[in-house]
Design an enzyme around this catalytic site. Structure first.
Site, PDB file in Angstrom:
ATOM      1  N   LYS A 155      76.075  30.438  84.572  1.00  0.00           N
ATOM      2  CA  LYS A 155      75.317  31.696  84.644  1.00  0.00           C
ATOM      3  C   LYS A 155      75.379  32.331  83.249  1.00  0.00           C
ATOM      4  O   LYS A 155      76.219  33.184  82.972  1.00  0.00           O
ATOM      5  CB  LYS A 155      75.919  32.585  85.737  1.00  0.00           C
ATOM      6  CG  LYS A 155      74.931  33.598  86.273  1.00  0.00           C
ATOM      7  CD  LYS A 155      75.407  34.201  87.567  1.00  0.00           C
ATOM      8  CE  LYS A 155      74.679  35.496  87.879  1.00  0.00           C
ATOM      9  NZ  LYS A 155      73.238  35.368  88.047  1.00  0.00           N
TER      10      LYS A 155
HETATM   11  N1  PMP Z   1      69.674  31.061  91.190  1.00  0.00           N
HETATM   12  C1  PMP Z   1      69.610  31.877  90.126  1.00  0.00           C
HETATM   13  C2  PMP Z   1      68.794  31.466  88.958  1.00  0.00           C
HETATM   14  C3  PMP Z   1      70.309  33.102  90.126  1.00  0.00           C
HETATM   15  O1  PMP Z   1      70.243  33.921  89.079  1.00  0.00           O
HETATM   16  C4  PMP Z   1      71.057  33.469  91.269  1.00  0.00           C
HETATM   17  C5  PMP Z   1      71.771  34.787  91.294  1.00  0.00           C
HETATM   18  N2  PMP Z   1      73.055  34.669  90.729  1.00  0.00           N
HETATM   19  C6  PMP Z   1      71.097  32.583  92.342  1.00  0.00           C
HETATM   20  C7  PMP Z   1      70.408  31.388  92.270  1.00  0.00           C
HETATM   21  C8  PMP Z   1      71.905  32.907  93.562  1.00  0.00           C
HETATM   22  O2  PMP Z   1      73.255  32.855  93.234  1.00  0.00           O
HETATM   23  P1  PMP Z   1      74.351  33.707  94.028  1.00  0.00           P
HETATM   24  O3  PMP Z   1      74.135  33.426  95.458  1.00  0.00           O
HETATM   25  O4  PMP Z   1      75.642  33.172  93.531  1.00  0.00           O
HETATM   26  O5  PMP Z   1      74.116  35.133  93.695  1.00  0.00           O
END
Ligand code: PMP
Length: 299
Positions: A155
């Site tokens: 991320k």
């Molecule tokens: N894909 C992307 C590109 C994201 O930015 C997110 C948000 N973090 C997610 C998927 C979903 O991830 P999470 O469930 O960990 O928030």
């Protein structure tokens, strides 16, 4: 939206300081090259009245893994950051909140690795999202970044230029959100959410590889297991997706949110009658630690 006011406290490199007085270096590599890693976390007022940071360990473990993936020094423990998060919430009198830790780089205009990193944890109020409105989604003209060009499972802030472009394009065209394909033309994910679709009583989601493997996605897989809903990870195309009974996005911010249509093709099953809706309800219960009973018989 106002994320902070003159009373807001942030956690900054081991100290709690006022957001309006907190400083970062304008010569930071993070600002110039989009080089930092972050998390999006939520806390909820649980049914017992206490504040609960949902999947705090999973989020801070991922933060550490994201930093490692892009060669950023990381000298905090998950435990220490969870404590700092609860303290940040307490000092800001927050229960239902969005929490945003960012690990950022020192001043450095070269491309060499740094010897240190910095951290800030910000939090702001977020009301529980009702998720009743169904999304009208558009297939983006932007692809997700090629995993051979980026550490796509990390991320990292720089990746989000891609998300911004896709989401802005969708909104400019009158849609609520974008859907991005991977470099092979298979469905990948949204700008900030993972996707599931439902067909004939079974759920499907793209396999890891070309997506950010979301913590909400993992929670949905756990819920499928608990509720004995069949689910499969596989590659699929837009054509296959358009034949789905129902579709939803899931992510920390969006929670579980159903789709009305993709490129004006409307999904036929009434949302209230879908397994996806069951998952949405179960998720809403889970984050506030409320027992969930399905309305259907478990097989
Ligand atoms: N894909 C992307 C590109 C994201 O930015 C997110 C948000 N973090 C997610 C998927 C979903 O991830 P999470 O469930 O960990 O928030």
């Amino acid at each position: 939206m106002a994320y902070y006011n003159d009373k807001t406290i942030v956690y900054l490199n081991g100290e709690f300081v006022k957001a309006v007085e907190a400083k970062m270096d304008l010569y930071s590599q993070s600002l110039h090259y989009g080089y930092s890693v972050f998390e999006g976390i939520r806390s909820y007022k649980a049914v017992n009245g206490e504040t609960r940071v949902f999947k705090a360990k999973e989020h801070y473990d991922r933060l550490e893994q994201s930093a490692a993936a892009v060669n950023m020094p990381y000298h905090w423990t998950t435990e220490q950051l969870i404590d700092a998060t609860y303290e940040t919430l307490k000092r800001n009198n927050l229960q239902d909140a969005y929490i945003r830790p960012v690990v950022y780089a020192p001043a450095n205009m070269s491309f060499v690795k740094n010897k240190e990193s910095f951290i800030v944890i910000e939090a702001w109020e977020m009301q529980p999202f009702l998720g009743e409105k169904l999304l009208r989604v558009m297939t983006s003209s932007f692809e997700r970044p090629n995993p051979k060009a980026f550490k796509i499972h990390a991320k990292a802030t720089g990746h989000y230029v891609n998300s911004l472009l896709a989401s802005q394009e969708a909104k400019t065209n009158g849609f609520d959100e974008a859907l991005l394909l991977d470099m092979n033309g298979f469905v990948a994910e949204g700008p900030g959410a993972n996707i599931f679709y439902e067909k004939d009583g079974k759920l499907y989601t793209p396999s890891p590889g070309n997506i950010l493997p979301g913590i909400t996605r993992a929670t949905v897989l756990e819920l499928c297991d608990e509720l004995r809903i069949a689910v499969e990870e596989k590659s699929f195309t837009i054509e296959e997706l358009k034949k789905a009974d129902a579709v939803f996005y899931c992510g920390t911010a969006a929670e579980v949110i159903g789709w009305e249509s993709l490129d004006e093709t409307v999904f036929p099953k009434p949302w209230d009658q879908t397994l996806s809706r069951t998952i949405q309800d179960a998720y809403k219960h889970k984050v506030v630690e409320k027992a969930y009973k399905t309305t259907f018989e478990l097989a």
